[in-house]
Motif scaffolding. Sequence first.
Motif, PDB file in Angstrom:
ATOM      1  N   ASN A 227     -13.289 -36.039   6.663  1.00  0.00           N
ATOM      2  CA  ASN A 227     -12.506 -34.952   6.050  1.00  0.00           C
ATOM      3  C   ASN A 227     -12.661 -34.878   4.537  1.00  0.00           C
ATOM      4  OD1 ASN A 227     -11.357 -34.061   8.488  1.00  0.00           O
ATOM      5  ND2 ASN A 227      -9.765 -35.624   8.391  1.00  0.00           N
ATOM      6  N   LEU A 230     -14.563 -29.011   3.042  1.00  0.00           N
ATOM      7  CA  LEU A 230     -14.213 -28.039   4.085  1.00  0.00           C
ATOM      8  C   LEU A 230     -15.433 -27.552   4.873  1.00  0.00           C
ATOM      9  CD1 LEU A 230     -11.445 -26.071   2.140  1.00  0.00           C
ATOM     10  CD2 LEU A 230     -11.122 -27.687   4.041  1.00  0.00           C
ATOM     11  N   HIS A 266      -8.696 -33.646   3.570  1.00  0.00           N
ATOM     12  CA  HIS A 266      -8.161 -32.501   4.322  1.00  0.00           C
ATOM     13  C   HIS A 266      -7.780 -32.912   5.746  1.00  0.00           C
ATOM     14  CE1 HIS A 266      -9.792 -30.024   1.053  1.00  0.00           C
ATOM     15  NE2 HIS A 266     -10.928 -30.670   1.203  1.00  0.00           N
ATOM     16  N   THR A 268      -5.550 -33.379   9.277  1.00  0.00           N
ATOM     17  CA  THR A 268      -4.481 -32.708  10.021  1.00  0.00           C
ATOM     18  C   THR A 268      -3.332 -33.708  10.210  1.00  0.00           C
ATOM     19  OG1 THR A 268      -5.280 -33.442  12.174  1.00  0.00           O
ATOM     20  CG2 THR A 268      -6.188 -31.357  11.308  1.00  0.00           C
ATOM     21  N   GLY A 295     -11.490 -31.583  -3.284  1.00  0.00           N
ATOM     22  CA  GLY A 295     -10.096 -31.217  -3.057  1.00  0.00           C
ATOM     23  C   GLY A 295      -9.151 -32.260  -3.616  1.00  0.00           C
TER      24      GLY A 295
END
Length: 428
Positions: A227, A230, A266, A268, A295
Amino acid sequence: MTLYRAQAIDTPDDPFTGGVLRADADAGLLVEDGVIVERGGFADLRSRHRGADLVELPDGVLLPGLVDTHVHFPQVRVIGGLGMPLLEWLERCALPEEARLAEAGYAHAVAGEFVAGLLGAGTTTALVFGSHFAPAVDALFTAAAERGLRITSGLVVSDRMLRDDLHTSARCGYDEGRALAERWHGAGRSRYAVTPRFALSCSDDLLASCAQLHHELADSWFTSHINENLDEIATVGRLFGGGSYLDCYDRHDLVGRRTVLAHDVHPTDAELKRMAEAQASVAHCPTSNAALGSGMFPLNRHLAYGVHVALGTDVGAGTGFSLLKEGLQAYFLQRLRGPDGVALNAAHLLHLATAAGARALGLREQVGDLGVGRRFDAIWVRPRPGTPLDIGVRNSSGPEEALAKVFALATPHDIAQVWIDGEAVGLP
Ligand SMILES: [Zn+2]
């Protein structure tokens, strides 16, 4: 026996769960056979151990050796490639350099540079992404053993989406990994880590062979990426037909307490929940995340789910070997996240750079702080006279403020000495 006299600062208790900084302005640390056997006020220890060799470390601070949980051996020479997102940076900067390690002489030279870079920055323990070439990984373990570095590393494997000369097969990756592990896993301070590059570049067959090796090797480590970017995450989703990034590893039983996954910018909620359940760790690499524009790391969500987080430099996407700089960048990043940011203080930063890393690597009983029973892995941060760091530390109101100045201002030039297992390591 050796008695060290210093201002000693460490974080034996996790500041994220209420622990506070431990600081002794005039500490005595008695070390025997590489282990700290007593810690207390210097005057008291000196009066009781007159025969011990004395090492006085005036000025500056003595900290536990730093622990880097994510750093790439083949990328020393590509640090500083700015202006690209992850997949372009890999194609243009990292992978062409990684391919050069096929040549044994080149790999040997880079291995020396890499180990010197870690030690020079005060890193005494590291989980290292090796090379795609077995002889290069052997050169890395050899260089680490010669210098005394506490290292966990392994052969990096991929079988798609990189370049042909970096691809292997499930069978060959397993055989080469197994041979390296037989030579290095548990030898001295070296341990083996099964290391598929990332799910994007690994088929299910290859991940299955990684799982076989990891499960056959008692106390081996598993590390990879997750992760980070994106576009990368979307491609992984397509390649594996949906499911989360973590699922790619988890369905091969590769997510457990001996797992360290780098980035996780990123995630979940389901992935965080699963990582916490499995007691897997995340290596947060803030200069890399900023340099590649990957990010803003959601530390608050990791903490809320109880996912263990440590620090990595991620050289060469990261901008250097200094975990002090990574700590500062982690601090900056959380400030910039506004209400979603976690307010970090100097104790948090030291913990992330030392004890948290030791825990992620299952070495917390041995290293990570300067308490009795730990190996004497330590660094002496001694500011050069007249520098802003020197002035700042000398004029600090107390150890927490001095430590904050170390994170703000110290560079590898301020690391005056490094010890591993009580042995002084020669610095470049
Ligand atoms: Zn990485």
